[in-house]
Design a protein around this motif. Structure first.
Motif, PDB file in Angstrom:
ATOM      1  N   VAL A 223       6.489  -1.128  -9.641  1.00 52.41           N
ATOM      2  CA  VAL A 223       4.929  -0.611  -9.383  1.00 52.41           C
ATOM      3  C   VAL A 223       4.458   0.162 -10.522  1.00 52.41           C
ATOM      4  O   VAL A 223       4.911   1.166 -10.838  1.00 52.41           O
ATOM      5  CB  VAL A 223       5.115   0.304  -8.154  1.00 52.41           C
ATOM      6  N   ASN A 224       3.510  -0.331 -11.166  1.00 50.98           N
ATOM      7  CA  ASN A 224       2.914   0.437 -12.399  1.00 50.98           C
ATOM      8  C   ASN A 224       1.653   0.910 -12.029  1.00 50.98           C
ATOM      9  O   ASN A 224       0.710   0.248 -11.462  1.00 50.98           O
ATOM     10  CB  ASN A 224       2.802  -0.426 -13.424  1.00 50.98           C
ATOM     11  N   GLY A 225       1.293   2.279 -12.220  1.00 51.87           N
ATOM     12  CA  GLY A 225       0.249   2.966 -12.259  1.00 51.87           C
ATOM     13  C   GLY A 225       0.037   3.295 -10.717  1.00 51.87           C
ATOM     14  O   GLY A 225       1.010   3.566  -9.862  1.00 51.87           O
ATOM     15  N   ALA A 226      -1.147   3.479 -10.313  1.00 49.35           N
ATOM     16  CA  ALA A 226      -1.491   3.989  -8.989  1.00 49.35           C
ATOM     17  C   ALA A 226      -2.100   2.788  -8.185  1.00 49.35           C
ATOM     18  O   ALA A 226      -2.697   2.172  -8.279  1.00 49.35           O
ATOM     19  CB  ALA A 226      -2.648   5.210  -8.919  1.00 49.35           C
ATOM     20  N   VAL A 227      -1.246   2.454  -7.106  1.00 48.61           N
ATOM     21  CA  VAL A 227      -1.254   1.199  -6.330  1.00 48.61           C
ATOM     22  C   VAL A 227      -1.361   1.738  -4.890  1.00 48.61           C
ATOM     23  O   VAL A 227      -0.619   2.644  -4.481  1.00 48.61           O
ATOM     24  CB  VAL A 227       0.090   0.359  -6.496  1.00 48.61           C
ATOM     25  N   SER A 228      -2.120   1.140  -4.363  1.00 47.32           N
ATOM     26  CA  SER A 228      -2.373   1.341  -2.716  1.00 47.32           C
ATOM     27  C   SER A 228      -2.467   0.042  -1.917  1.00 47.32           C
ATOM     28  O   SER A 228      -2.799  -1.174  -2.497  1.00 47.32           O
ATOM     29  CB  SER A 228      -3.798   1.990  -2.718  1.00 47.32           C
ATOM     30  N   TRP A 229      -1.811   0.106  -1.053  1.00 45.88           N
ATOM     31  CA  TRP A 229      -1.741  -0.812   0.350  1.00 45.88           C
ATOM     32  C   TRP A 229      -2.609  -0.619   1.193  1.00 45.88           C
ATOM     33  O   TRP A 229      -2.495   0.482   1.943  1.00 45.88           O
ATOM     34  CB  TRP A 229      -0.198  -1.319   0.637  1.00 45.88           C
ATOM     35  N   PRO A 230      -3.605  -1.132   1.345  1.00 45.65           N
ATOM     36  CA  PRO A 230      -4.688  -0.809   2.279  1.00 45.65           C
ATOM     37  C   PRO A 230      -4.314  -0.864   3.777  1.00 45.65           C
ATOM     38  O   PRO A 230      -3.267  -1.293   4.062  1.00 45.65           O
ATOM     39  CB  PRO A 230      -5.736  -1.848   2.246  1.00 45.65           C
ATOM     40  N   ALA A 231      -4.951  -0.037   4.565  1.00 45.26           N
ATOM     41  CA  ALA A 231      -4.742   0.040   6.316  1.00 45.26           C
ATOM     42  C   ALA A 231      -4.594  -1.384   6.477  1.00 45.26           C
ATOM     43  O   ALA A 231      -5.350  -2.438   6.306  1.00 45.26           O
ATOM     44  CB  ALA A 231      -5.644   0.826   6.796  1.00 45.26           C
ATOM     45  N   GLY A 232      -3.654  -1.526   7.469  1.00 44.69           N
ATOM     46  CA  GLY A 232      -3.413  -2.824   8.110  1.00 44.69           C
ATOM     47  C   GLY A 232      -2.729  -3.842   7.217  1.00 44.69           C
ATOM     48  O   GLY A 232      -2.757  -5.013   7.620  1.00 44.69           O
ATOM     49  N   SER A 233      -2.308  -3.583   6.104  1.00 42.74           N
ATOM     50  CA  SER A 233      -1.699  -4.668   5.173  1.00 42.74           C
ATOM     51  C   SER A 233      -0.525  -5.191   5.780  1.00 42.74           C
ATOM     52  O   SER A 233       0.458  -4.538   6.852  1.00 42.74           O
ATOM     53  CB  SER A 233      -1.379  -3.947   4.164  1.00 42.74           C
ATOM     54  N   ARG A 234      -0.005  -6.485   5.393  1.00 38.96           N
ATOM     55  CA  ARG A 234       1.151  -7.019   5.751  1.00 38.96           C
ATOM     56  C   ARG A 234       1.843  -7.522   4.546  1.00 38.96           C
ATOM     57  O   ARG A 234       1.397  -8.141   3.911  1.00 38.96           O
ATOM     58  CB  ARG A 234       0.857  -8.261   6.683  1.00 38.96           C
ATOM     59  N   ILE A 235       2.929  -6.695   4.044  1.00 39.59           N
ATOM     60  CA  ILE A 235       3.470  -6.827   2.974  1.00 39.59           C
ATOM     61  C   ILE A 235       5.077  -7.220   2.934  1.00 39.59           C
ATOM     62  O   ILE A 235       5.729  -6.760   3.977  1.00 39.59           O
ATOM     63  CB  ILE A 235       3.731  -5.127   2.244  1.00 39.59           C
ATOM     64  N   ALA A 236       5.499  -8.334   2.283  1.00 37.12           N
ATOM     65  CA  ALA A 236       6.643  -8.685   2.589  1.00 37.12           C
ATOM     66  C   ALA A 236       7.513  -8.518   1.233  1.00 37.12           C
ATOM     67  O   ALA A 236       7.061  -9.026  -0.051  1.00 37.12           O
ATOM     68  CB  ALA A 236       6.744 -10.480   2.574  1.00 37.12           C
ATOM     69  N   VAL A 237       8.659  -7.756   1.049  1.00 34.34           N
ATOM     70  CA  VAL A 237       9.246  -7.307   0.076  1.00 34.34           C
ATOM     71  C   VAL A 237      10.546  -8.245   0.023  1.00 34.34           C
ATOM     72  O   VAL A 237      11.350  -7.900   0.674  1.00 34.34           O
ATOM     73  CB  VAL A 237       9.766  -5.833   0.084  1.00 34.34           C
ATOM     74  N   GLN A 238      10.754  -9.141  -0.886  1.00 33.79           N
ATOM     75  CA  GLN A 238      11.866  -9.951  -1.006  1.00 33.79           C
ATOM     76  C   GLN A 238      12.854  -9.730  -1.886  1.00 33.79           C
ATOM     77  O   GLN A 238      13.936  -9.895  -1.796  1.00 33.79           O
ATOM     78  CB  GLN A 238      11.199 -11.524  -1.432  1.00 33.79           C
ATOM     79  N   GLN A 239      12.484  -8.679  -2.983  1.00 38.72           N
ATOM     80  CA  GLN A 239      13.533  -8.449  -3.845  1.00 38.72           C
ATOM     81  C   GLN A 239      13.209  -6.700  -4.201  1.00 38.72           C
ATOM     82  O   GLN A 239      12.148  -6.374  -3.770  1.00 38.72           O
ATOM     83  CB  GLN A 239      13.528  -8.784  -5.104  1.00 38.72           C
ATOM     84  N   ASN A 240      13.961  -6.125  -4.538  1.00 39.91           N
ATOM     85  CA  ASN A 240      14.312  -4.514  -4.873  1.00 39.91           C
ATOM     86  C   ASN A 240      12.607  -4.139  -5.351  1.00 39.91           C
ATOM     87  O   ASN A 240      12.415  -5.025  -6.321  1.00 39.91           O
ATOM     88  CB  ASN A 240      15.144  -4.122  -5.722  1.00 39.91           C
ATOM     89  N   LEU A 241      12.148  -3.049  -4.934  1.00 39.83           N
ATOM     90  CA  LEU A 241      11.008  -2.819  -5.435  1.00 39.83           C
ATOM     91  C   LEU A 241      11.102  -1.233  -6.019  1.00 39.83           C
ATOM     92  O   LEU A 241      11.784  -0.425  -5.373  1.00 39.83           O
ATOM     93  CB  LEU A 241       9.801  -2.637  -4.309  1.00 39.83           C
ATOM     94  N   THR A 242      10.435  -0.884  -7.235  1.00 37.12           N
ATOM     95  CA  THR A 242      10.705   0.225  -7.788  1.00 37.12           C
ATOM     96  C   THR A 242       9.560   1.071  -8.153  1.00 37.12           C
ATOM     97  O   THR A 242       8.340   0.452  -8.610  1.00 37.12           O
ATOM     98  CB  THR A 242      11.671   0.165  -9.081  1.00 37.12           C
ATOM     99  N   ILE A 243       9.417   2.139  -7.777  1.00 34.94           N
ATOM    100  CA  ILE A 243       8.276   3.104  -8.205  1.00 34.94           C
ATOM    101  C   ILE A 243       8.824   3.832  -9.385  1.00 34.94           C
ATOM    102  O   ILE A 243       9.393   4.968  -9.324  1.00 34.94           O
ATOM    103  CB  ILE A 243       7.669   3.787  -6.930  1.00 34.94           C
ATOM    104  N   PRO A 244       8.343   3.663 -10.704  1.00 31.28           N
ATOM    105  CA  PRO A 244       9.076   4.651 -11.850  1.00 31.28           C
ATOM    106  C   PRO A 244       8.343   5.881 -11.826  1.00 31.28           C
ATOM    107  O   PRO A 244       7.183   6.062 -11.224  1.00 31.28           O
ATOM    108  CB  PRO A 244       8.872   3.567 -13.033  1.00 31.28           C
ATOM    109  N   ALA A 245       8.762   6.720 -12.683  1.00 27.56           N
ATOM    110  CA  ALA A 245       8.209   7.890 -12.846  1.00 27.56           C
ATOM    111  C   ALA A 245       6.782   7.932 -13.503  1.00 27.56           C
ATOM    112  O   ALA A 245       6.611   6.918 -14.305  1.00 27.56           O
ATOM    113  CB  ALA A 245       9.111   8.887 -13.860  1.00 27.56           C
ATOM    114  N   GLY A 246       5.867   8.677 -12.828  1.00 33.22           N
ATOM    115  CA  GLY A 246       4.440   8.382 -13.255  1.00 33.22           C
ATOM    116  C   GLY A 246       3.491   7.627 -12.505  1.00 33.22           C
ATOM    117  O   GLY A 246       2.316   7.614 -12.924  1.00 33.22           O
ATOM    118  N   SER A 247       4.171   6.764 -11.893  1.00 30.42           N
ATOM    119  CA  SER A 247       3.511   5.770 -10.911  1.00 30.42           C
ATOM    120  C   SER A 247       3.543   6.214  -9.497  1.00 30.42           C
ATOM    121  O   SER A 247       4.315   7.021  -9.179  1.00 30.42           O
ATOM    122  CB  SER A 247       4.294   4.229 -10.904  1.00 30.42           C
TER     123      SER A 247
END
Length: 310
Positions: A223-247
């Motif tokens: 996850v790079n930068g400022a990311v938003s998943w809007p209300a009511g989203s349907r998100i499928a995470v198939q592999q590891n997800l990383t929020i680095p420092a500063g994001s």
């Protein structure tokens, strides 16, 4: 010149003392750093010309026979062999885990635990209180529906009472000290699911919209930068997800996040989950029989703000 000679001899002795025991002792049935389900068994046999001793978790074990290990835990087998001619002693350690199939594969080495029986409270203990429910406002079809329930007294404090939360056609959910959670079986068809629950004379009702069709957005990686998943989203995470420092990652209310088996969300930056009691954010396994990993706070400066989250 004697000190260097002594140092050399000491180094050689240390090397001999820590060498593998393959030539002196035969260990069968288990391997180092292996995991076994419910049961393991091993035997230790000394070769000719060696005297041998073995200890499992510090306790002596017999040689030349099969030794069963059935208690779920982390174990260490320590084996020493003494050369009968030179009196040189060598040692070897075999570390292994026995898991309990009753506990699943997310709790390696933890023994089965039998909780104390629950004594449900009398109806009078619930008088003047309020039953609260958190369920998804809408949910994908074909999946067990999560339910969180708790009881509050007239001052808004948790009521520390036990009881069975029951609803017509649904499995009961045990409340312990006023709080409980569970799952409703996957509804057979889309449409409104009416959940009318009762415990100790208190009632609450929620209607869950079981979706006719769910469109999933695949997400993985960084996850790079400022990311938003809007209300009511349907998100499928198939592999590891990383929020680095500063994001940062912000998850809107009513979002459902589906994660594959053992997939982690690793946070070194900022994770904000903006669920509400009316529209919670739900994290769910892709396959109910295979748990996802977890949310890992990976850095001392990482931030997590979670509200209305199941």
């Amino acid at each position: 010149m004697k000190p260097p000679i002594l140092k050399t001899f000491a180094a050689c002795a240390l090397a001999v003392a820590t060498m593998p025991l393959a030539a002196q002792v035969v260990i069968t049935g288990i391997a180092d750093k292996a995991v076994y389900t419910d049961r393991a068994a091993f035997s230790v046999t000394a070769q000719a010309g060696y005297s041998c001793g073995a200890r499992l978790d510090g306790n002596p074990v017999p040689l030349g026979v099969s030794v069963p290990v059935t208690n779920a835990d982390y174990h260490e087998l320590s084996v020493s062999a003494t050369n009968n001619s030179t009196t040189t002693v060598t040692r070897q350690y075999v570390r292994f885990i026995v898991t309990s199939s009753e506990r699943g594969n997310t709790e390696n080495g933890l023994p089965p635990w039998v909780p104390y029986p629950v004594v449900n409270s009398a109806t009078e203990e619930f008088a003047g209180s309020q039953l609260r429910l958190i369920v998804p406002e809408s949910f994908p079809a074909g999946q067990p529906v999560p339910v969180v329930a708790w009881v509050e007294d007239s001052a808004g404090h948790a009521l520390r009472a036990n009881g069975l939360l029951q609803a017509p056609g649904q499995p009961a959910i045990q409340l312990r000290r006023g709080v409980g959670s569970g799952f409703l079986p996957a509804p057979p068809a889309p449409g409104p699911l009416d959940y009318a629950a009762e415990v100790g004379g208190l009632t609450a009702n929620k209607v869950i919209d079981i979706e006719t069709h769910t469109s999933w957005t695949p997400v993985s990686g960084i996850v790079n930068g400022a990311v938003s998943w809007p209300a009511g989203s349907r998100i499928a995470v198939q592999q590891n997800l990383t929020i680095p420092a500063g994001s940062s990652l912000t998850i809107g209310e009513g979002t459902v996040v589906r994660l594959a088996y053992r997939v982690n969300l690793t946070n070194s930056g900022s994770l904000v989950i903006q669920g509400t009691t009316a529209r919670p954010v739900v994290f769910m396994a892709e396959d109910p029989g295979q748990p996802w990993g977890g949310i890992i706070m990976h850095w001392a400066g990482a931030q997590l703000e979670a509200r209305g989250t199941i």
